[in-house]
Design a protein around this motif. Structure first.
Motif, PDB file in Angstrom:
ATOM      1  N   VAL A   1       0.855  -1.200   0.000  1.00 22.86           N
ATOM      2  CA  VAL A   1       0.000   0.000   0.000  1.00 22.86           C
ATOM      3  C   VAL A   1       0.887   1.245   0.000  1.00 22.86           C
ATOM      4  CG1 VAL A   1      -1.760   1.335   1.223  1.00 22.86           C
ATOM      5  CG2 VAL A   1      -1.869  -1.162   1.244  1.00 22.86           C
TER       6      VAL A   1
ATOM      7  N   HIS B   1      -0.946   3.717 -10.109  1.00 29.46           N
ATOM      8  CA  HIS B   1      -1.995   2.723  -9.909  1.00 29.46           C
ATOM      9  C   HIS B   1      -2.578   2.279 -11.250  1.00 29.46           C
ATOM     10  CE1 HIS B   1      -5.558   0.644  -8.569  1.00 29.46           C
ATOM     11  NE2 HIS B   1      -6.303   1.487  -9.272  1.00 29.46           N
TER      12      HIS B   1
ATOM     13  N   ASP C   1      -1.007  -0.294  -5.491  1.00 29.68           N
ATOM     14  CA  ASP C   1      -2.116   0.103  -4.623  1.00 29.68           C
ATOM     15  C   ASP C   1      -1.821   1.476  -4.033  1.00 29.68           C
ATOM     16  OD1 ASP C   1      -3.987   0.539  -2.597  1.00 29.68           O
ATOM     17  OD2 ASP C   1      -4.041  -1.551  -1.976  1.00 29.68           O
ATOM     18  N   VAL C   2      -2.261   2.498  -4.737  1.00 25.92           N
ATOM     19  CA  VAL C   2      -2.077   3.882  -4.319  1.00 25.92           C
ATOM     20  C   VAL C   2      -3.409   4.416  -3.812  1.00 25.92           C
ATOM     21  CG1 VAL C   2      -1.631   6.235  -5.113  1.00 25.92           C
ATOM     22  CG2 VAL C   2      -0.174   4.360  -5.892  1.00 25.92           C
ATOM     23  N   ARG C   3      -3.366   5.060  -2.651  1.00 26.06           N
ATOM     24  CA  ARG C   3      -4.533   5.732  -2.089  1.00 26.06           C
ATOM     25  C   ARG C   3      -4.121   7.167  -1.784  1.00 26.06           C
ATOM     26  NH1 ARG C   3      -5.874   0.644   2.070  1.00 26.06           N
ATOM     27  NH2 ARG C   3      -5.462  -0.942   0.468  1.00 26.06           N
TER      28      ARG C   3
ATOM     29  N   ARG D   1      -9.659   1.957  -0.572  1.00 24.61           N
ATOM     30  CA  ARG D   1      -9.591   1.221  -1.830  1.00 24.61           C
ATOM     31  C   ARG D   1      -8.453   1.725  -2.689  1.00 24.61           C
ATOM     32  NH1 ARG D   1     -15.515   1.945  -4.086  1.00 24.61           N
ATOM     33  NH2 ARG D   1     -14.390   1.419  -6.005  1.00 24.61           N
ATOM     34  N   ALA D   2      -7.827   0.819  -3.424  1.00 21.88           N
ATOM     35  CA  ALA D   2      -6.747   1.175  -4.337  1.00 21.88           C
ATOM     36  C   ALA D   2      -7.264   2.111  -5.422  1.00 21.88           C
ATOM     37  CB  ALA D   2      -6.166  -0.083  -4.965  1.00 21.88           C
ATOM     38  N   GLY D   3      -6.469   3.143  -5.738  1.00 25.37           N
ATOM     39  CA  GLY D   3      -6.833   4.091  -6.770  1.00 25.37           C
ATOM     40  C   GLY D   3      -7.875   5.105  -6.345  1.00 25.37           C
TER      41      GLY D   3
END
Length: 329
Positions: free
Chosen positions: A120, A165, A171-173, A234-236
């Protein structure tokens, strides 16, 4: 969770570290690695309350140092990326460091996270990337309209992170917060600058007519939002984090004068900042609905506690050099 925190000796980053190691994260924290260049706003004293914790490792280094970053990333479950140049007036005076740290530094971290297969990557950003909004509040779907070199560099780093992402599946938030306040904030930002100046019997600078509006978020509430994004985000996904307490600069100044026992005669008018956005406001509905987050600090209580902290901790802020040529950020 094993967390790498960039900028972890700064104001918000150190609060995140203190809370994570203090048992306030909603998940077990097995280790925290802080990477910080200790530029003017980074301060090892911010980590003093947890300095004896065996789970903490401090690394003095720059996020633009690709070799250093590459050796640190492996083995971590998450990167929480705070490290940034963040003072708007400094960016107006010279944008080079802002582009270097905020854009190139973020790209260096993203590349290292991709190679290390870091699970993450939480990129901490700002509401300023949206630009000014006359009424209502920006949602996460609004296009970015930054107006200062600082906010433009943060918008660029946001887009880079989200592109990693989309392109690589990292997995970028991304979080975008409103103005933070609380203890341990370097005294060039408006609340600690005004507080420390007034406690010393000095004057404080008010931009233009003082009608620019900002939303205020206690730093601990911000960090609790980041924990929620780490755990359940959540990712993105982009998450706005607002405090829900909008004040004009004149209103904020009045409250600080009252808290410090000063009169309006302590306020001096200064020319308005170039390109000064009138109002920032973000809609925090997504993080409230999806992750169950809500701020816990009432602004009135949080501001009183913050002023009391500066009153009681002169040994922390008196040694710091306050730039005299810059008005509050």
């Amino acid at each position: 969770m094993r967390i790498l925190v960039t900028g972890g000796a700064g104001f918000i980053g150190s609060c995140f570290v203190r809370m994570a190691l203090g048992g306030q994260a909603p998940f077990p924290v097995s280790s925290v690695t802080v990477l910080d260049a200790l530029t003017y706003a980074g301060n090892r004293a911010n980590l003093a309350p947890v300095a004896g914790d065996g789970r903490l490792e401090f690394v003095h280094g720059d996020i633009r140092d690709a070799a250093r970053v590459a050796t640190l990333l492996p083995g971590h479950d998450a990167v929480v990326h705070f490290a940034a140049e963040s003072h708007v007036d400094r960016s107006i005076a010279g944008a080079g460091e802002f582009v270097g740290t905020n854009v190139v530094g973020t790209q260096t971290l993203l590349d290292a996270a991709l190679r290390a297969r870091t699970p993450v990557f939480l990129h901490v950003s700002t509401d300023e990337v949206y630009g000014s909004v006359a009424e209502g509040s920006w949602t996460e779907e609004e296009p970015l309209r930054p107006t200062s070199p600082y906010s433009a560099s943060k918008a660029g780093s946001d887009l880079l992170a989200l592109a990693y992402h989309s392109t690589h599946g990292l997995d970028v938030r991304v979080s975008r917060c409103s103005n933070n306040y609380g203890p341990y904030q370097f005294p060039e930002k408006v609340i600690p600058l005004f507080t420390t100046s007034l406690l010393d019997g000095g004057t404080v600078p008010l931009y233009g007519d003082g009608l620019n509006v900002r939303d205020w978020l206690h730093v601990e509430d911000h960090c609790r939002a980041l924990f929620a994004i780490l755990r359940d985000g959540r990712a993105g996904r982009v998450y706005n984090v607002g405090g829900g307490q909008e004040l004009s600069n004149r209103q904020l100044t009045r409250r600080l004068l009252d808290a410090c026992g000063a009169e309006w005669s302590s306020v001096r008018a200064v020319p308005d900042r170039k390109g000064h956005d009138l109002r920032y406001s973000v809609d925090s509905g997504r993080i409230r609905a999806e992750l169950g987050w809500a701020p816990r600090h009432r602004f009135e209580d949080g501001l009183d506690a913050t002023v009391a902290w500066y009153r009681e901790n002169r040994s922390w802020w008196e040694p710091l050099t306050r730039p005299q040529s810059l008005a509050p950020g």
